[in-house]
Design an enzyme around this catalytic site. Structure first.
Site, PDB file in Angstrom:
ATOM      1  N   HIS A 197      -3.830  -2.897  17.532  1.00  0.00           N
ATOM      2  CA  HIS A 197      -3.439  -4.278  17.823  1.00  0.00           C
ATOM      3  C   HIS A 197      -2.000  -4.294  18.311  1.00  0.00           C
ATOM      4  O   HIS A 197      -1.122  -3.764  17.648  1.00  0.00           O
ATOM      5  CB  HIS A 197      -3.569  -5.152  16.575  1.00  0.00           C
ATOM      6  CG  HIS A 197      -4.966  -5.623  16.330  1.00  0.00           C
ATOM      7  ND1 HIS A 197      -5.255  -6.799  15.692  1.00  0.00           N
ATOM      8  CD2 HIS A 197      -6.160  -5.075  16.663  1.00  0.00           C
ATOM      9  CE1 HIS A 197      -6.576  -6.953  15.625  1.00  0.00           C
ATOM     10  NE2 HIS A 197      -7.139  -5.911  16.202  1.00  0.00           N
TER      11      HIS A 197
ATOM     12  N   TYR B  84      -2.150 -15.761  11.650  1.00  0.00           N
ATOM     13  CA  TYR B  84      -1.488 -16.206  10.421  1.00  0.00           C
ATOM     14  C   TYR B  84      -1.175 -17.683  10.595  1.00  0.00           C
ATOM     15  O   TYR B  84      -0.406 -18.037  11.494  1.00  0.00           O
ATOM     16  CB  TYR B  84      -0.174 -15.443  10.203  1.00  0.00           C
ATOM     17  CG  TYR B  84      -0.337 -13.986   9.824  1.00  0.00           C
ATOM     18  CD1 TYR B  84      -0.522 -12.996  10.782  1.00  0.00           C
ATOM     19  CD2 TYR B  84      -0.274 -13.586   8.487  1.00  0.00           C
ATOM     20  CE1 TYR B  84      -0.647 -11.653  10.433  1.00  0.00           C
ATOM     21  CE2 TYR B  84      -0.399 -12.244   8.123  1.00  0.00           C
ATOM     22  CZ  TYR B  84      -0.583 -11.291   9.100  1.00  0.00           C
ATOM     23  OH  TYR B  84      -0.706  -9.975   8.743  1.00  0.00           O
TER      24      TYR B  84
ATOM     25  N   PRO C  14       0.604 -10.123  -0.066  1.00  0.00           N
ATOM     26  CA  PRO C  14      -0.048  -9.466   1.078  1.00  0.00           C
ATOM     27  C   PRO C  14       0.324 -10.043   2.445  1.00  0.00           C
ATOM     28  O   PRO C  14      -0.075  -9.495   3.467  1.00  0.00           O
ATOM     29  CB  PRO C  14      -1.546  -9.669   0.801  1.00  0.00           C
ATOM     30  CG  PRO C  14      -1.616 -10.799  -0.155  1.00  0.00           C
ATOM     31  CD  PRO C  14      -0.357 -10.794  -0.942  1.00  0.00           C
TER      32      PRO C  14
ATOM     33  N   LYS D  55       2.045  -5.183   3.745  1.00  0.00           N
ATOM     34  CA  LYS D  55       2.921  -4.051   3.446  1.00  0.00           C
ATOM     35  C   LYS D  55       2.461  -3.174   2.270  1.00  0.00           C
ATOM     36  O   LYS D  55       2.955  -2.057   2.111  1.00  0.00           O
ATOM     37  CB  LYS D  55       4.342  -4.567   3.129  1.00  0.00           C
ATOM     38  CG  LYS D  55       5.070  -5.095   4.337  1.00  0.00           C
ATOM     39  CD  LYS D  55       5.571  -3.970   5.215  1.00  0.00           C
ATOM     40  CE  LYS D  55       5.913  -4.401   6.611  1.00  0.00           C
ATOM     41  NZ  LYS D  55       4.934  -4.048   7.634  1.00  0.00           N
TER      42      LYS D  55
ATOM     43  N   TYR E 103       7.102  -5.966  10.882  1.00  0.00           N
ATOM     44  CA  TYR E 103       5.634  -5.960  10.771  1.00  0.00           C
ATOM     45  C   TYR E 103       5.068  -4.592  11.151  1.00  0.00           C
ATOM     46  O   TYR E 103       4.141  -4.094  10.506  1.00  0.00           O
ATOM     47  CB  TYR E 103       5.045  -7.063  11.654  1.00  0.00           C
ATOM     48  CG  TYR E 103       3.576  -7.323  11.390  1.00  0.00           C
ATOM     49  CD1 TYR E 103       3.175  -8.145  10.336  1.00  0.00           C
ATOM     50  CD2 TYR E 103       2.585  -6.732  12.175  1.00  0.00           C
ATOM     51  CE1 TYR E 103       1.834  -8.382  10.069  1.00  0.00           C
ATOM     52  CE2 TYR E 103       1.242  -6.963  11.919  1.00  0.00           C
ATOM     53  CZ  TYR E 103       0.875  -7.788  10.866  1.00  0.00           C
ATOM     54  OH  TYR E 103      -0.464  -8.012  10.607  1.00  0.00           O
TER      55      TYR E 103
HETATM   56  P1  RFL Z   1      -4.295   1.439  -6.100  1.00  0.00           P
HETATM   57  O1  RFL Z   1      -5.040   1.301  -4.827  1.00  0.00           O
HETATM   58  O2  RFL Z   1      -4.321   0.310  -7.053  1.00  0.00           O
HETATM   59  O3  RFL Z   1      -4.815   2.763  -6.804  1.00  0.00           O
HETATM   60  C1  RFL Z   1      -4.464   3.085  -8.129  1.00  0.00           C
HETATM   61  C2  RFL Z   1      -5.577   3.908  -8.732  1.00  0.00           C
HETATM   62  O4  RFL Z   1      -5.220   4.280 -10.056  1.00  0.00           O
HETATM   63  C3  RFL Z   1      -6.345   4.117 -10.897  1.00  0.00           C
HETATM   64  N1  RFL Z   1      -5.886   3.932 -12.278  1.00  0.00           N
HETATM   65  C4  RFL Z   1      -5.931   4.889 -13.227  1.00  0.00           C
HETATM   66  N2  RFL Z   1      -6.344   6.148 -13.191  1.00  0.00           N
HETATM   67  C5  RFL Z   1      -6.271   6.870 -14.345  1.00  0.00           C
HETATM   68  N3  RFL Z   1      -5.785   6.364 -15.505  1.00  0.00           N
HETATM   69  C6  RFL Z   1      -5.355   5.092 -15.586  1.00  0.00           C
HETATM   70  N4  RFL Z   1      -4.868   4.592 -16.738  1.00  0.00           N
HETATM   71  C7  RFL Z   1      -5.417   4.300 -14.405  1.00  0.00           C
HETATM   72  N5  RFL Z   1      -5.071   3.021 -14.120  1.00  0.00           N
HETATM   73  C8  RFL Z   1      -5.369   2.819 -12.840  1.00  0.00           C
HETATM   74  C9  RFL Z   1      -7.058   2.913 -10.328  1.00  0.00           C
HETATM   75  O5  RFL Z   1      -8.431   2.876 -10.709  1.00  0.00           O
HETATM   76  C10 RFL Z   1      -6.871   3.125  -8.844  1.00  0.00           C
HETATM   77  O6  RFL Z   1      -7.932   3.857  -8.256  1.00  0.00           O
HETATM   78  O7  RFL Z   1      -2.734   1.753  -5.826  1.00  0.00           O
HETATM   79  P2  RFL Z   1      -2.024   2.578  -4.639  1.00  0.00           P
HETATM   80  O8  RFL Z   1      -2.724   3.875  -4.397  1.00  0.00           O
HETATM   81  O9  RFL Z   1      -0.598   2.543  -4.963  1.00  0.00           O
HETATM   82  O10 RFL Z   1      -2.312   1.718  -3.309  1.00  0.00           O
HETATM   83  C11 RFL Z   1      -1.716   0.480  -3.138  1.00  0.00           C
HETATM   84  C12 RFL Z   1      -2.664  -0.462  -2.418  1.00  0.00           C
HETATM   85  O11 RFL Z   1      -3.954  -0.402  -2.992  1.00  0.00           O
HETATM   86  C13 RFL Z   1      -2.152  -1.898  -2.494  1.00  0.00           C
HETATM   87  O12 RFL Z   1      -0.759  -1.972  -2.222  1.00  0.00           O
HETATM   88  C14 RFL Z   1      -2.811  -2.865  -1.540  1.00  0.00           C
HETATM   89  O13 RFL Z   1      -4.201  -2.800  -1.535  1.00  0.00           O
HETATM   90  C15 RFL Z   1      -2.349  -4.267  -1.963  1.00  0.00           C
HETATM   91  N6  RFL Z   1      -3.308  -5.262  -1.574  1.00  0.00           N
HETATM   92  C16 RFL Z   1      -3.290  -5.647  -0.289  1.00  0.00           C
HETATM   93  N7  RFL Z   1      -2.340  -5.141   0.547  1.00  0.00           N
HETATM   94  C17 RFL Z   1      -2.326  -5.499   1.819  1.00  0.00           C
HETATM   95  O14 RFL Z   1      -1.464  -5.015   2.574  1.00  0.00           O
HETATM   96  N8  RFL Z   1      -3.277  -6.386   2.292  1.00  0.00           N
HETATM   97  C18 RFL Z   1      -4.249  -6.920   1.483  1.00  0.00           C
HETATM   98  O15 RFL Z   1      -5.089  -7.674   1.926  1.00  0.00           O
HETATM   99  C19 RFL Z   1      -4.276  -6.563   0.147  1.00  0.00           C
HETATM  100  N9  RFL Z   1      -5.218  -7.064  -0.695  1.00  0.00           N
HETATM  101  C20 RFL Z   1      -4.238  -5.791  -2.495  1.00  0.00           C
HETATM  102  C21 RFL Z   1      -5.203  -6.687  -2.022  1.00  0.00           C
HETATM  103  C22 RFL Z   1      -4.223  -5.442  -3.847  1.00  0.00           C
HETATM  104  C23 RFL Z   1      -5.130  -5.985  -4.763  1.00  0.00           C
HETATM  105  N10 RFL Z   1      -5.010  -5.617  -6.163  1.00  0.00           N
HETATM  106  C24 RFL Z   1      -4.112  -4.567  -6.566  1.00  0.00           C
HETATM  107  C25 RFL Z   1      -5.607  -6.265  -7.242  1.00  0.00           C
HETATM  108  C26 RFL Z   1      -6.145  -7.215  -2.908  1.00  0.00           C
HETATM  109  C27 RFL Z   1      -6.119  -6.879  -4.275  1.00  0.00           C
HETATM  110  C28 RFL Z   1      -7.183  -7.493  -5.142  1.00  0.00           C
HETATM  111  C1  PHB Z   2      -6.561  -7.877   5.623  1.00  0.00           C
HETATM  112  O1  PHB Z   2      -7.201  -7.659   6.673  1.00  0.00           O
HETATM  113  O2  PHB Z   2      -7.079  -7.764   4.514  1.00  0.00           O
HETATM  114  C2  PHB Z   2      -5.147  -8.307   5.729  1.00  0.00           C
HETATM  115  C3  PHB Z   2      -4.508  -8.277   6.952  1.00  0.00           C
HETATM  116  C4  PHB Z   2      -3.191  -8.691   7.063  1.00  0.00           C
HETATM  117  C5  PHB Z   2      -2.528  -9.115   5.944  1.00  0.00           C
HETATM  118  C6  PHB Z   2      -3.148  -9.123   4.709  1.00  0.00           C
HETATM  119  C7  PHB Z   2      -4.479  -8.723   4.593  1.00  0.00           C
HETATM  120  O3  PHB Z   2      -1.240  -9.536   6.065  1.00  0.00           O
END
Ligand code: RFL
Ligand code: PHB
Length: 390
Positions: A72, A199, A291, A295, A383
């Site tokens: 993109h 957005y 989110p 980032k 971004y």
């Molecule tokens: P993760 O992906 O949470 O992975 C951590 C892993 O550790 C495991 N774990 C354990 N393992 C062993 N012992 C324990 N006691 C443990 N406790 C936990 C978990 O099962 C998991 O597999 O962290 P990591 O690797 O740092 O990655 C970060 C990203 O996942 C996160 O920053 C993003 O996904 C944040 N986030 C979003 N970011 C975006 O940029 N766009 C989004 O749309 C977006 N949606 C989200 C999200 C985070 C969410 N969370 C954390 C609830 C939506 C949700 C619901």
């Molecule tokens: C997503 O596709 O889940 C998404 C994309 C951009 C954002 C947050 C979430 O800023």
């Protein structure tokens, strides 16, 4: 059992760190609380910064992303129906890639399985011991307790993990901002409303039109923190989404049956420092961003890149400099991403407590942005991702 680096958590941070260490011949063992299937069904981030794309490609983990991801070169901003495109590529020479976190995780899991390096899934009661001296990790698998001795522990276990919780509170400072709303997300097998992400700010709340592919869309609505998905059948969701978009986007929106629906709270959190003895925090274990700036996943990737470089320095040359500087090095970049995510959130959301003054400041922020190439460059630079310094 013994390994060099015990990695807690098989999310993108833990898997990427294990992948980078493996390529350098440094052995690691990953302990994950959940099953592989559970990890893969979590729907999360969707946008990869240029630096994350480069890291995946250069480390040999990018083949499917390069084949199937959607590059993109711009995003659309919409404010009370007025729209403006930010041309990321023209402003910065950089772009982003739409490729879901689920797919990044799947690719890294496959590489780890191929490499033969160990991951213990469904490891219960993970506990860290003697983190300041000779670290050990104990866990329960199939009813038996195991002990793993290691040189270092990488806490990549997300916001609710055990790693950060193992550090005495007196050794950590927590900085936090909780926003008075959440995001209600829907995944649907319908073509996206537009070729690029939209957005949208609206007096009724923020909306985001994102995607996973040419046939799968991801939509979000700002909602109350305590909102329940049951209160949002598809008809209500799409009606509300249409109201918050420009007339053109609303007309192009294709409604479908949602295949996933969830609510996530929005918060900003950073803990300092990211090291306690031989334990290092990376990714969501160390910080949370709302989110809005896309980032979270990207910061997790840049953290583990720096942590990998620190470990590689240590094992190659017995230099402790990388390890000693890890926390300060990544925190500088983390705070910039925190600032950007906070600013995007503040610009685009409807704040329940906001008065006429703050709503006009928000509008002025948008008007300034669309009239100033300098302001758009600031947005585009952040971004697409800031450089890793040091
Ligand atoms: P993760 O992906 O949470 O992975 C951590 C892993 O550790 C495991 N774990 C354990 N393992 C062993 N012992 C324990 N006691 C443990 N406790 C936990 C978990 O099962 C998991 O597999 O962290 P990591 O690797 O740092 O990655 C970060 C990203 O996942 C996160 O920053 C993003 O996904 C944040 N986030 C979003 N970011 C975006 O940029 N766009 C989004 O749309 C977006 N949606 C989200 C999200 C985070 C969410 N969370 C954390 C609830 C939506 C949700 C619901
Ligand atoms: C997503 O596709 O889940 C998404 C994309 C951009 C954002 C947050 C979430 O800023």
């Amino acid at each position: 059992m013994r390994t060099k680096v015990a990695i807690i958590g098989a999310g993108p941070a833990g898997l990427m760190l294990g992948h980078l260490l493996g390529r350098e011949g440094i052995d690691s063992l990953i302990l994950e609380r959940q099953s592989p299937g559970y990890v893969l069904q979590r729907i999360r981030a969707g946008v990869l910064e240029q630096g994350t794309v480069d890291l995946l490609r250069d480390s040999g983990a990018g083949a499917r992303m390069l084949a199937e991801g959607l590059p993109h070169t711009g995003i659309e901003l919409s404010f009370d129906g007025d729209t403006h495109r930010i041309d990321l590529a023209a402003l910065t020479g950089r772009s982003v890639m739409v490729y879901g976190q689920t797919e990044v995780t799947r690719d890294l899991m496959a590489l780890r399985a191929q490499s033969g390096a160990a991951t213990v899934y469904e490891a219960a009661d993970v506990a860290l011991h003697d983190v300041g001296g000779a670290p050990r990790v104990t866990y329960v698998k199939d009813g038996r307790t195991h002990e793993l001795a290691c040189d270092f522990i990488a806490g990549c276990d997300g916001f609710h993990g055990v790693s950060r919780a193992s550090i005495p509170p007196s050794a950590l400072t927590v900085f936090e901002r909780v926003y008075p709303f959440g995001w209600l997300g829907v995944l649907v097998d319908k073509p996206p409303v537009a070729d690029e992400l939209i957005y949208a700010h609206h007096a009724r709340g923020f909306a985001l039109c994102s995607m996973r592919s040419a046939t799968r869309s991801r939509y979000y609505l700002q909602c109350r923190i305590e909102e329940s998905v049951e209160a949002w059948p598809d008809d209500r969701f799409y009606a509300e989404l249409r109201r918050r978009l420009s007339p053109a986007a609303a007309a192009a929106l294709q409604q479908g049956v949602s295949i996933e629906k969830s609510v996530a709270p929005l918060r900003s959190v950073v803990v300092e420092p990211l090291r306690f003895g031989r334990l290092f925090l990376a990714g969501d274990a160390a910080h949370i961003v709302p989110p809005t700036g896309a980032k979270g996943l990207n910061l997790a990737m840049s953290d583990v890149r720096c942590l990998f470089e620190a470990f590689a320095d240590h094992y190659r040359g017995n230099s402790a400099a990388g390890i000693d500087h890890y926390s300060a090095r990544v925190l500088r970049r983390i705070w910039k991403a925190e600032r950007f995510s906070w600013w995007m959130t503040t610009l685009l959301h409807a704040f329940p407590e906001s008065d006429g003054f703050s709503r006009r400041i928000q509008r002025a922020d948008f008007d300034y942005l669309v009239s100033s190439q300098a302001a758009q460059t600031v947005l585009a630079e952040n971004y697409t991702g800031l450089p890793i310094e040091g």
